[in-house]
Design a protein around this motif. Structure first.
Motif, short mmCIF file in Angstrom:
data_model
loop_
_atom_site.label_atom_id
_atom_site.label_comp_id
_atom_site.label_asym_id
_atom_site.label_seq_id
_atom_site.Cartn_x
_atom_site.Cartn_y
_atom_site.Cartn_z
N ILE A 149 0.84 -1.19 0.00
CA ILE A 149 0.00 0.00 0.00
C ILE A 149 0.88 1.25 0.00
O ILE A 149 2.01 1.23 0.49
CB ILE A 149 -0.97 0.05 1.22
CG1 ILE A 149 -0.23 -0.31 2.51
CG2 ILE A 149 -2.17 -0.85 1.01
CD1 ILE A 149 -1.11 -0.26 3.75
N ASP A 153 -2.75 5.56 0.21
CA ASP A 153 -3.65 4.51 0.69
C ASP A 153 -3.74 4.51 2.21
O ASP A 153 -4.83 4.43 2.78
CB ASP A 153 -3.15 3.13 0.22
CG ASP A 153 -3.16 2.97 -1.28
OD1 ASP A 153 -4.00 3.61 -1.94
OD2 ASP A 153 -2.33 2.20 -1.80
N SER A 185 -8.18 3.68 -3.07
CA SER A 185 -7.51 3.34 -1.81
C SER A 185 -8.39 2.52 -0.86
O SER A 185 -7.90 2.00 0.14
CB SER A 185 -7.05 4.61 -1.09
OG SER A 185 -6.06 5.28 -1.83
N LYS A 190 -6.72 -3.33 -0.89
CA LYS A 190 -5.89 -2.35 -0.17
C LYS A 190 -6.17 -2.41 1.34
O LYS A 190 -5.25 -2.35 2.15
CB LYS A 190 -6.16 -0.94 -0.70
CG LYS A 190 -5.72 -0.70 -2.14
CD LYS A 190 -4.22 -0.60 -2.25
CE LYS A 190 -3.74 -0.35 -3.67
NZ LYS A 190 -4.12 0.97 -4.17
#
Length: 484
Positions: A149, A153, A185, A190
C-alpha cells in the motif's frame, strides 16, 4: 542490617502476592472482555486530565497485559470493571523493578526515560497524519513493495477508520465497513493489506513477545501494541483498543517500518535510508519554519559560524529583535536500553545528540549580537518531561555544555503545533517557556496549553499540513462519493 533484610523480604513477598493476584485477575476474563472494556474506556475518557489510569498510554499497558496473559477462549457472564483496569496499570508499575531502578540510576532524569517508554500521546492528530507525506513520499515505492500500500492509501484508510469507527464510537470494526469500490484506496485488496500489516491475533502477539523473552510474568517490558495497534478477535472482527496508538504507529513508527524493509535489502540500502531520512527530517523542519517566517529571514548557520571546525546548528531565524536557532536531531533509543537500564547506551545517545545539540546552538549564539536569543532542539516524538531530563544532563555532562536556559528540547509534534502560530506568538511562547518555573516543566506543548487557558489565542492545527491533507482528499473527490 537484620531489619533491612526483614524489610526487603517483606517487600519481595508483597510483590509475589501482587503478581499472583494480578495474573489471576487477568486470566479471570477473556481477551475480548478485556479489550472491550479498554476500548470503551478509551471512548469514555477523551479528556486526559479526568483519570490518569484511563489515558491512552496507560490503556496500552492494560491492553498489552490482556493480550499476553488472558485466556483466549474463556468467556464469563460478568465483565471486568474500571477498577480492574486500574489494578492492572498499578500492578504493572509496581511490579516493574525497572521503574524505581531507572529513577535511582538517573535521578529525576529517569522520569523522562520512563515517560518515553510509556509512549505519551501529546500530539495533534491531523498534523501527524499529514506529516507522513512530506517525510516519506520519497519512499512511497518502497512502501508499495514492502507492504502493498502507498502513503496515500494509508492516509485514506486511516481517515475511513476514523470516520466509521472512531467518530461513531464503535467497539468493533470489519473490513467491509471501510470498503468503497469507487475509491482506489478503499478497495478490499488495499484494506486487507493494511489490516494484514497493522493487526495481529492474540496467539501471534504472544509468540512475538516470547521471541524477545517477554513471558506472561514479565512486567514493564516492550508493548507490542506499538507495532500491532489493531487486534483481530475472530475472523474479520477487529478492535482498536487505543485509537491514539494507531495514529502513533502509523505516523511515528513508519520510520521503523521502512527501516525493517531496507534492512532486508542489505547494509548499504539500510545506511542510505538512514542518511536520506536524516536530511529529509532537517528539510521538513526548515519547511515548517519557512512557512511562518519567510525564507529571507532564515540564515544557514554555516554562514554565521564560518570556521568549519567549530560547532554550529542547522539554521537561524531572525525576527525583529528576536533570534531562534534550530538544531534537528534524528535520535532514537535502542528498544531495550530503557527497560534494561542500560545507562551506558542511554548516556551515549544523550551525549551524541542532545548534549552536542546544546553545544552547537551555544556556539552559534557566540556569533550573534542580538539580546533575545532562543534555541530549539527538535527531536522525534520519543520523550516528554524535558525539565527533569535537563537536570540529569546538567549534572552528568557539566563540562560539555552550558545548557543555557533559553534553549529548549522540542518534539516534532510540538514543533508542528508551535509553527501554527504567528512569529510574535512563537517568541511569546518561547519567552514564557524560559520564565517557567522548574517544577512546572518546560515542555513546549504544556506552555502552549497554559497560555491558552489564560485566554490567549493559541493555534495547534498547522495550516500548511492541513492544506496537504485537503489536497489528498480533493484527489479522491472525482472517484465518487465516499463515507469519509
Amino acid at each position: 542490617m537484620k531489619d533491612k533484610k526483614i524489610s526487603f523480604k517483606k517487600k519481595n513477598q508483597k510483590k509475589r502476592q501482587l503478581k499472583i493476584s494480578t495474573l489471576a485477575l487477568i486470566k479471570a476474563y477473556s481477551l475480548k472482555e478485556w479489550l472491550v472494556l479498554i476500548r470503551n474506556l478509551n471512548i469514555q475518557y477523551p479528556d486526559r486530565e479526568k483519570d490518569v489510569h484511563f489515558r491512552g498510554e496507560f490503556l496500552v499497558i492494560a491492553a498489552d497485559m490482556a493480550l499476553r496473559i488472558s485466556n483466549i477462549k474463556k468467556v464469563n457472564h460478568n465483565n471486568p470493571t474500571e477498577q480492574d483496569c486500574r489494578k492492572l496499570v498499578n500492578a504493572d508499575i509496581q511490579l516493574s523493578d525497572d521503574n524505581q531502578n531507572l529513577i535511582k540510576m538517573f535521578g529525576l532524569g529517569g522520569v523522562s526515560l520512563l515517560a518515553s517508554w510509556q509512549n505519551r500521546f501529546h500530539y495533534n492528530r491531523s498534523n501527524m497524519l499529514a506529516r507522513i507525506h512530506l517525510l516519506y513520499q520519497k519512499f512511497d515505492s518502497h512502501l508499495l513493495s514492502g507492504i502493498g500500500i502507498s502513503l496515500k492509501d494509508i492516509y485514506i484508510i486511516l481517515l475511513a477508520i476514523y470516520s466509521v469507527y472512531e467518530i461513531k464510537r464503535k467497539v468493533f470494526i470489519k473490513i467491509e465497513n471501510l470498503h468503497n469500490p469507487s475509491i482506489e484506496s478503499l478497495t478490499l485488496e488495499k484494506i486487507k493489506a493494511f489490516f494484514s500489516y497493522f493487526s495481529t491475533t492474540q496467539s501471534n502477539y504472544i509468540q512475538e513477545a516470547k521471541k524477545d523473552k517477554i513471558y506472561e510474568n514479565c512486567f514493564g517490558k516492550f508493548r507490542y501494541l506499538t507495532r500491532y495497534p489493531i487486534i483481530e478477535l475472530s475472523e474479520n472482527e477487529y478492535i482498536i483498543p487505543v485509537f491514539d496508538q494507531l495514529i502513533d504507529t502509523i505516523s511515528n513508527n513508519l520510520y521503523f517500518i521502512l527501516l525493517e524493509y531496507f534492512q532486508t535489502q542489505g547494509k548499504d540500502a539500510s545506511k542510505s535510508y538512514l542518511d536520506t531520512f536524516g536530511n529529509i527530517l532537517e528539510n521538513y523542519v526548515h519547511i515548517l519554519t519557512k512557512e511562518v517566517f519567510g525564507s529571507e529571514y532564515i540564515v544557514p548557520a554555516d554562514k554565521i559560524v564560518l570556521n568549519k571546525k567549530e560547532y554550529r546548528c542547522e539554521f537561524v531565524v531572525f525576527h525583529d529583535e528576536n533570534v531562534l536557532a534550530i538544531e534537528v536531531k534524528k535520535m532514537h533509543f535502542k528498544r531495550d536500553s530503557i527497560v534494561d537500564k542500560d545507562k551506558k547506551s542511554i548516556d551515549e545517545i544523550l551525549e551524541r545528540h542532545l548534549v552536542k545539540a546544546f553545544m552547537q546552538i551555544e556556539n552559534t549564539f557566540n556569533y550573534i549580537q542580538q539580546k533575545n536569543l532562543y534555541g530549539l532542539i527538535v527531536i522525534p516524538d520519543i520523550l516528554i518531561g524535558f525539565s527533569t531530563l535537563m537536570r540529569y544532563m546538567k549534572k552528568e555532562f557539566v563540562s560539555r555544555a552550558r545548557f543555557d536556559d533559553n534553549i529548549f528540547i522540542c518534539t516534532l509534534s510540538w514543533y508542528e503545533a508551535l509553527m501554527a502560530n504567528s512569529p510574535n506568538m512563537i517568541f511569546n511562547i518561547l519567552e514564557k517557556t524560559k520564565n517557567r518555573g522548574e517544577h512546572e516543566g518546560n515542555d513546549i506543548i504544556l506552555v502552549m496549553q497554559s497560555i491558552e487557558l489564560e485566554g490567549m489565542a493559541i493555534l495547534e492545527d498547522n495550516q500548511m499540513l492541513q492544506k496537504i491533507g485537503n489536497y489528498i482528499l480533493k484527489s479522491i473527490e472525482t472517484q465518487g462519493k465516499t463515507k469519509i
